[in-house]
Structures are given as structure tokens and as C-alpha cells.
Design a protein around this motif. Structure first.
Motif, PDB file in Angstrom:
ATOM      1  N   GLY A   1       0.810  -1.214   0.000  1.00  0.00           N
ATOM      2  CA  GLY A   1       0.000   0.000   0.000  1.00  0.00           C
ATOM      3  C   GLY A   1       0.838   1.256   0.000  1.00  0.00           C
ATOM      4  N   ARG A   2       1.905   1.265   0.792  1.00  0.00           N
ATOM      5  CA  ARG A   2       2.791   2.427   0.835  1.00  0.00           C
ATOM      6  C   ARG A   2       3.465   2.659  -0.508  1.00  0.00           C
ATOM      7  NH1 ARG A   2       5.938   1.630   6.631  1.00  0.00           N
ATOM      8  NH2 ARG A   2       4.299   2.514   7.964  1.00  0.00           N
ATOM      9  N   HIS A   3       3.913   1.560  -1.111  1.00  0.00           N
ATOM     10  CA  HIS A   3       4.585   1.687  -2.405  1.00  0.00           C
ATOM     11  C   HIS A   3       3.632   2.231  -3.456  1.00  0.00           C
ATOM     12  CE1 HIS A   3       6.624  -0.421  -6.044  1.00  0.00           C
ATOM     13  NE2 HIS A   3       6.862   0.869  -6.022  1.00  0.00           N
ATOM     14  N   ILE A   4       2.420   1.684  -3.490  1.00  0.00           N
ATOM     15  CA  ILE A   4       1.448   2.144  -4.486  1.00  0.00           C
ATOM     16  C   ILE A   4       1.069   3.599  -4.243  1.00  0.00           C
ATOM     17  CG2 ILE A   4      -0.876   1.793  -5.408  1.00  0.00           C
ATOM     18  CD1 ILE A   4      -0.522  -1.196  -4.810  1.00  0.00           C
ATOM     19  N   MET A   5       0.948   3.991  -2.958  1.00  0.00           N
ATOM     20  CA  MET A   5       0.623   5.388  -2.664  1.00  0.00           C
ATOM     21  C   MET A   5       1.748   6.316  -3.103  1.00  0.00           C
ATOM     22  SD  MET A   5      -1.778   7.311  -1.707  1.00  0.00           S
ATOM     23  CE  MET A   5      -2.953   6.306  -0.787  1.00  0.00           C
ATOM     24  N   THR A   6       2.990   5.855  -2.966  1.00  0.00           N
ATOM     25  CA  THR A   6       4.122   6.630  -3.478  1.00  0.00           C
ATOM     26  C   THR A   6       4.018   6.767  -4.988  1.00  0.00           C
ATOM     27  OG1 THR A   6       5.561   5.852  -1.706  1.00  0.00           O
ATOM     28  CG2 THR A   6       6.644   6.722  -3.653  1.00  0.00           C
ATOM     29  N   ASP A   7       3.606   5.681  -5.634  1.00  0.00           N
ATOM     30  CA  ASP A   7       3.383   5.697  -7.077  1.00  0.00           C
ATOM     31  C   ASP A   7       2.337   6.748  -7.440  1.00  0.00           C
ATOM     32  OD1 ASP A   7       3.468   5.043  -9.718  1.00  0.00           O
ATOM     33  OD2 ASP A   7       2.459   3.117  -9.531  1.00  0.00           O
ATOM     34  N   VAL A   8       1.288   6.850  -6.633  1.00  0.00           N
ATOM     35  CA  VAL A   8       0.226   7.831  -6.882  1.00  0.00           C
ATOM     36  C   VAL A   8       0.776   9.254  -6.795  1.00  0.00           C
ATOM     37  CG1 VAL A   8      -1.915   8.814  -5.970  1.00  0.00           C
ATOM     38  CG2 VAL A   8      -1.637   6.324  -6.093  1.00  0.00           C
ATOM     39  N   VAL A   9       1.548   9.510  -5.738  1.00  0.00           N
ATOM     40  CA  VAL A   9       2.108  10.858  -5.547  1.00  0.00           C
ATOM     41  C   VAL A   9       3.023  11.233  -6.709  1.00  0.00           C
ATOM     42  CG1 VAL A   9       3.593  12.278  -4.076  1.00  0.00           C
ATOM     43  CG2 VAL A   9       1.920  10.740  -3.045  1.00  0.00           C
ATOM     44  N   THR A  10       3.883  10.303  -7.092  1.00  0.00           N
ATOM     45  CA  THR A  10       4.800  10.604  -8.189  1.00  0.00           C
ATOM     46  C   THR A  10       4.050  10.749  -9.508  1.00  0.00           C
ATOM     47  OG1 THR A  10       5.245   8.220  -8.440  1.00  0.00           O
ATOM     48  CG2 THR A  10       6.783   9.489  -7.107  1.00  0.00           C
ATOM     49  N   SER A  11       2.982   9.975  -9.689  1.00  0.00           N
ATOM     50  CA  SER A  11       2.199  10.084 -10.928  1.00  0.00           C
ATOM     51  C   SER A  11       1.547  11.463 -11.040  1.00  0.00           C
ATOM     52  CB  SER A  11       1.119   9.002 -10.971  1.00  0.00           C
ATOM     53  OG  SER A  11       1.694   7.727 -11.055  1.00  0.00           O
ATOM     54  N   VAL A  12       1.040  11.952  -9.907  1.00  0.00           N
ATOM     55  CA  VAL A  12       0.448  13.287  -9.912  1.00  0.00           C
ATOM     56  C   VAL A  12       1.505  14.327 -10.274  1.00  0.00           C
ATOM     57  CG1 VAL A  12      -0.588  15.072  -8.453  1.00  0.00           C
ATOM     58  CG2 VAL A  12      -1.373  12.702  -8.278  1.00  0.00           C
ATOM     59  N   GLY A  13       2.714  14.166  -9.709  1.00  0.00           N
ATOM     60  CA  GLY A  13       3.804  15.080 -10.045  1.00  0.00           C
ATOM     61  C   GLY A  13       4.184  15.010 -11.510  1.00  0.00           C
ATOM     62  N   VAL A  14       4.221  13.799 -12.044  1.00  0.00           N
ATOM     63  CA  VAL A  14       4.537  13.617 -13.469  1.00  0.00           C
ATOM     64  C   VAL A  14       3.499  14.310 -14.346  1.00  0.00           C
ATOM     65  CG1 VAL A  14       4.568  11.894 -15.308  1.00  0.00           C
ATOM     66  CG2 VAL A  14       5.882  11.510 -13.230  1.00  0.00           C
ATOM     67  N   LEU A  15       2.239  14.099 -14.026  1.00  0.00           N
ATOM     68  CA  LEU A  15       1.174  14.711 -14.824  1.00  0.00           C
ATOM     69  C   LEU A  15       1.240  16.236 -14.766  1.00  0.00           C
ATOM     70  CD1 LEU A  15      -1.786  12.326 -13.919  1.00  0.00           C
ATOM     71  CD2 LEU A  15      -0.629  12.523 -16.127  1.00  0.00           C
ATOM     72  N   ALA A  16       1.534  16.765 -13.578  1.00  0.00           N
ATOM     73  CA  ALA A  16       1.646  18.227 -13.457  1.00  0.00           C
ATOM     74  C   ALA A  16       2.808  18.743 -14.287  1.00  0.00           C
ATOM     75  CB  ALA A  16       1.827  18.610 -11.987  1.00  0.00           C
ATOM     76  N   GLY A  17       3.956  18.064 -14.187  1.00  0.00           N
ATOM     77  CA  GLY A  17       5.127  18.491 -14.953  1.00  0.00           C
ATOM     78  C   GLY A  17       4.920  18.391 -16.453  1.00  0.00           C
ATOM     79  N   LEU A  18       4.294  17.314 -16.885  1.00  0.00           N
ATOM     80  CA  LEU A  18       4.047  17.144 -18.322  1.00  0.00           C
ATOM     81  C   LEU A  18       3.026  18.161 -18.817  1.00  0.00           C
ATOM     82  CD1 LEU A  18       3.997  13.255 -18.761  1.00  0.00           C
ATOM     83  CD2 LEU A  18       5.847  14.864 -19.215  1.00  0.00           C
ATOM     84  N   GLY A  19       2.089  18.511 -17.944  1.00  0.00           N
ATOM     85  CA  GLY A  19       1.128  19.545 -18.326  1.00  0.00           C
ATOM     86  C   GLY A  19       1.820  20.867 -18.598  1.00  0.00           C
ATOM     87  N   VAL A  20       2.759  21.210 -17.718  1.00  0.00           N
ATOM     88  CA  VAL A  20       3.524  22.455 -17.912  1.00  0.00           C
ATOM     89  C   VAL A  20       4.389  22.358 -19.163  1.00  0.00           C
ATOM     90  CG1 VAL A  20       5.297  23.959 -16.920  1.00  0.00           C
ATOM     91  CG2 VAL A  20       3.529  22.992 -15.449  1.00  0.00           C
ATOM     92  N   ALA A  21       5.023  21.202 -19.359  1.00  0.00           N
ATOM     93  CA  ALA A  21       5.896  21.015 -20.529  1.00  0.00           C
ATOM     94  C   ALA A  21       5.099  21.137 -21.828  1.00  0.00           C
ATOM     95  CB  ALA A  21       6.573  19.647 -20.456  1.00  0.00           C
ATOM     96  N   THR A  22       3.893  20.571 -21.837  1.00  0.00           N
ATOM     97  CA  THR A  22       3.048  20.641 -23.032  1.00  0.00           C
ATOM     98  C   THR A  22       2.594  22.068 -23.305  1.00  0.00           C
ATOM     99  OG1 THR A  22       2.256  18.382 -22.630  1.00  0.00           O
ATOM    100  CG2 THR A  22       0.941  19.772 -24.102  1.00  0.00           C
ATOM    101  N   ALA A  23       2.258  22.782 -22.232  1.00  0.00           N
ATOM    102  CA  ALA A  23       1.752  24.146 -22.397  1.00  0.00           C
ATOM    103  C   ALA A  23       2.851  25.129 -22.798  1.00  0.00           C
ATOM    104  CB  ALA A  23       1.095  24.611 -21.098  1.00  0.00           C
ATOM    105  N   THR A  24       4.067  24.907 -22.330  1.00  0.00           N
ATOM    106  CA  THR A  24       5.150  25.871 -22.567  1.00  0.00           C
ATOM    107  C   THR A  24       6.133  25.447 -23.649  1.00  0.00           C
ATOM    108  OG1 THR A  24       6.545  24.836 -20.867  1.00  0.00           O
ATOM    109  CG2 THR A  24       5.035  26.598 -20.159  1.00  0.00           C
ATOM    110  N   GLY A  25       6.138  24.154 -23.981  1.00  0.00           N
ATOM    111  CA  GLY A  25       7.117  23.662 -24.947  1.00  0.00           C
ATOM    112  C   GLY A  25       8.483  23.417 -24.332  1.00  0.00           C
ATOM    113  N   TRP A  26       8.561  23.449 -22.997  1.00  0.00           N
ATOM    114  CA  TRP A  26       9.842  23.191 -22.319  1.00  0.00           C
ATOM    115  C   TRP A  26      10.022  21.673 -22.149  1.00  0.00           C
ATOM    116  CZ3 TRP A  26       8.770  27.084 -17.775  1.00  0.00           C
ATOM    117  CH2 TRP A  26       8.801  28.393 -18.285  1.00  0.00           C
ATOM    118  N   HIS A  27      10.520  21.033 -23.174  1.00  0.00           N
ATOM    119  CA  HIS A  27      10.614  19.566 -23.165  1.00  0.00           C
ATOM    120  C   HIS A  27      11.638  19.045 -22.166  1.00  0.00           C
ATOM    121  CE1 HIS A  27       7.954  19.585 -26.568  1.00  0.00           C
ATOM    122  NE2 HIS A  27       8.785  20.360 -27.273  1.00  0.00           N
ATOM    123  N   ILE A  28      12.509  19.929 -21.694  1.00  0.00           N
ATOM    124  CA  ILE A  28      13.495  19.513 -20.701  1.00  0.00           C
ATOM    125  C   ILE A  28      12.827  19.103 -19.386  1.00  0.00           C
ATOM    126  CG2 ILE A  28      13.854  21.778 -19.620  1.00  0.00           C
ATOM    127  CD1 ILE A  28      16.591  19.248 -20.572  1.00  0.00           C
TER     128      ILE A  28
END
Length: 300
Positions: A151-178
Motif C-alpha cells: 500500500g505504501r509503495h502504491i501510494m508513493t506511485d500515486v504521488v509521483t504520478s500526480v507530479g509527473v502529470l503536473a510536470g508534463l502539463g507544464v511542458a506541453t503548455a510551454t514547450g519546455w521539453h526539458i
């Protein structure tokens, strides 16, 4: 009771494997249509989830084997080994993600179909969040280190997934592929932290960790309230082995008390402790007052 508990925990572990496979499929699809290294890191962690769930299922089955001549105290600690293995796998996944993130940092990649990929990943993340919450609750209720670690591992997966989605959202909106490899690196560091924590917690269990302070106070209260006829109790010790717990102490009685009378007091204390702590194994050493050398838990 133990048999029913085993069946329930076993079913939960089997369901965890099915959920892990479903989430892995969704996350790999998200990576496949985007080429995002951050989504790749998310998918790789789901591979670890599948393997860890298989190991947890094995450990749970071993932990419920009855005591035998080679293991007279049972096989409860097998679940801690499962959690250690999961921690090692989490750490390995983090290192693999860091390597992939570094390659992508040196050669930034343009994502294909980013919105579709993020939407698929979001569905997988929602499934993981619901299941992790369920595992943590049931793992604690059933005193199953394997389910709690999962459960702890999967919850960590959830937190990181949310972070990934937020970062990719910014990258898509700004074109900052880095931002794609940078998010993958952050995911890896968070996974690495969780892997170390899972290993540390599991090793504490293997080292015969005592009950927490609140439970120890409860044990003392139960002994005090049910030891009428005895003079005092001392040398109270506890240790945990997954869902099992061991409680032992010395009970001082009057020299004039018979063995049968002392036995009645011991039975009363033992029954009260087992009622409060399912699966508890209680060992009481009875000694006469002339042999008592220290003051311990007072008797009400």
C-alpha cells in the motif's frame, strides 16, 4: 479465525496483482503513445508493483503456515522478507529511471499525443489511489506488513504520478521539453526515498521491535486490572512478528499461594490480553515474593 484471516489477506494479495497488471498496461500504453521518459518511469515503477505483489502473495502464504519443529514460534516474519524484497526492487527501479532520465536530458525528446497519454495515465493513477488506500487500511487491520508495504509503495506511485502529470502539463503548455527528464529524475528520487523507508521499517520488524508506547500502556492496564491476587508484575517485554505479538513478564505472588491459584490468575490475564490483541502469545513467569527484586506494574 486465523484460517479466515489467511483467506481474506490472500484474496487481497491476489486482487493486488490483478490491479497492478491493469495499471501497468494503462501506464505502458501512455508511455507508448507519447514517448515520454517521465511516463516511462511511471510505467517502470508499475512493473515493480507487479513483481512485489507476487512476492507478497508468496510471503503471506508462508507466514500462515502453522508452527513446526523447526519454527516453533511460527512463520509470521516471512512477510517482513517480502517487504525487504519490495524495498530493494523499488530502489533498483529508481536507479534505472535515473539512468533513462539522464539520457533524455542529454537528448530531449518531443512527446507525441501528450494529452491522450496524460489522460490514460490519470485513469491509472486514480485506480492506484483507491487501491492503495484500501491496502493500507486492511493491512493495518490485519497486521500484515506485506500488504502495508504494498500500500505504501502504491501510494508513493500515486504521488509521483500526480507530479509527473503536473510536470508534463507544464511542458506541453510551454514547450519546455526539458521538464520531461527532470520530472523523471524527481520521480526516481522520491521512489528511492520510499524504497529506503520500506527496507528500514521491515528490518525493524526482523529485529524484534517492541509494541508502540500506546499499546504498551494498554498492555500494562490490562495486566493491572486482571492480576487481582498477585502482588506485582515486572520485566514486561513485548515483540512484534507481523500480525503476531509476543508478551512476557514476571508475576510475583505470595509464598502461601498454591500453584493452582496462581494458574487461575495467569489464565485470567492471558485471556484478557488475547481478547484485546488478537494473535497475542503470552508467557508469564510466576515467582514468590521472596524472590522479587524489582517493582513493576502495580496490581489493581
Amino acid at each position: 479465525m486465523a484460517g479466515a484471516n489467511k483467506k481474506y489477506v490472500n484474496r487481497v494479495a491476489q486482487a493486488t496483482i490483478a490491479v497492478a497488471l491493469l495499471v501497468l498496461g494503462l501506464k505502458y500504453l501512455a508511455y507508448a503513445i507519447t514517448g515520454s521518459v517521465a511516463l516511462f518511469s511511471d510505467a517502470l515503477e508499475s512493473v515493480v508493483n507487479v513483481v512485489a505483489s507476487l512476492v507478497a502473495l508468496w510471503a503471506i502464504n508462508v507466514s500462515y503456515r502453522p508452527a513446526d519443529s523447526d519454527h516453533p514460534f511460527g512463520h509470521h516474519k516471512a512477510e517482513y522478507f517480502s517487504a525487504v524484497v519490495e524495498g530493494v526492487l523499488i530502489t533498483l527501479a529508481a536507479l534505472l529511471i535515473l539512468r533513462e532520465a539522464w539520457d533524455a536530458y542529454l537528448s530531449p525528446r518531443v512527446m507525441d499525443m501528450p494529452l491522450e497519454g496524460m489522460a490514460i495515465n490519470a485513469v491509472a493513477t486514480a485506480i492506484n489511489a483507491a487501491w492503495a488506500t484500501f491496502l493500507l487500511r486492511k493491512g493495518r487491520e490485519r497486521r500484515s506488513p506485506a500488504l502495508v508495504a504494498d500500500g505504501r509503495h502504491i501510494m508513493t506511485d500515486v504521488v509521483t504520478s500526480v507530479g509527473v502529470l503536473a510536470g508534463l502539463g507544464v511542458a506541453t503548455a510551454t514547450g519546455w521539453h526539458i521538464l520531461d527528464p527532470l520530472m523523471a529524475a524527481l520521480v526516481a528520487l522520491n521512489i528511492l526515498r520510499e524504497g529506503v523507508r520500506v527496507i528500514t521499517d521491515s528490518l525493524s520488524g526482523l529485529m524484534d521491535q517492541a509494541m508502540d508506547a500506546e499499546e504498551m500502556d494498554q498492555v500494562r492496564d490490562i495486566i493491572s486490572q486482571n492480576a487481582g491476587g498477585a502482588l506485582e508484575v515486572h520485566d514486561l517485554k513485548t515483540r512484534l512478528a507481523a500480525r503476531a505479538m509476543f508478551i512476557e513478564f514476571h508475576m510475583v505472588v505470595s509464598e502461601s499461594m498454591t500453584v493452582g491459584e496462581a494458574h487461575i490468575i495467569c489464565d485470567r490475564i492471558e485471556e484478557a490480553l488475547i481478547k484485546a490483541f488478537e494473535g497475542a502469545q503470552v508467557l508469564i513467569h510466576v515467582e514468590p515474593e521472596t524472590e522479587a527484586k524489582q517493582t513493576g506494574v502495580p496490581v489493581v
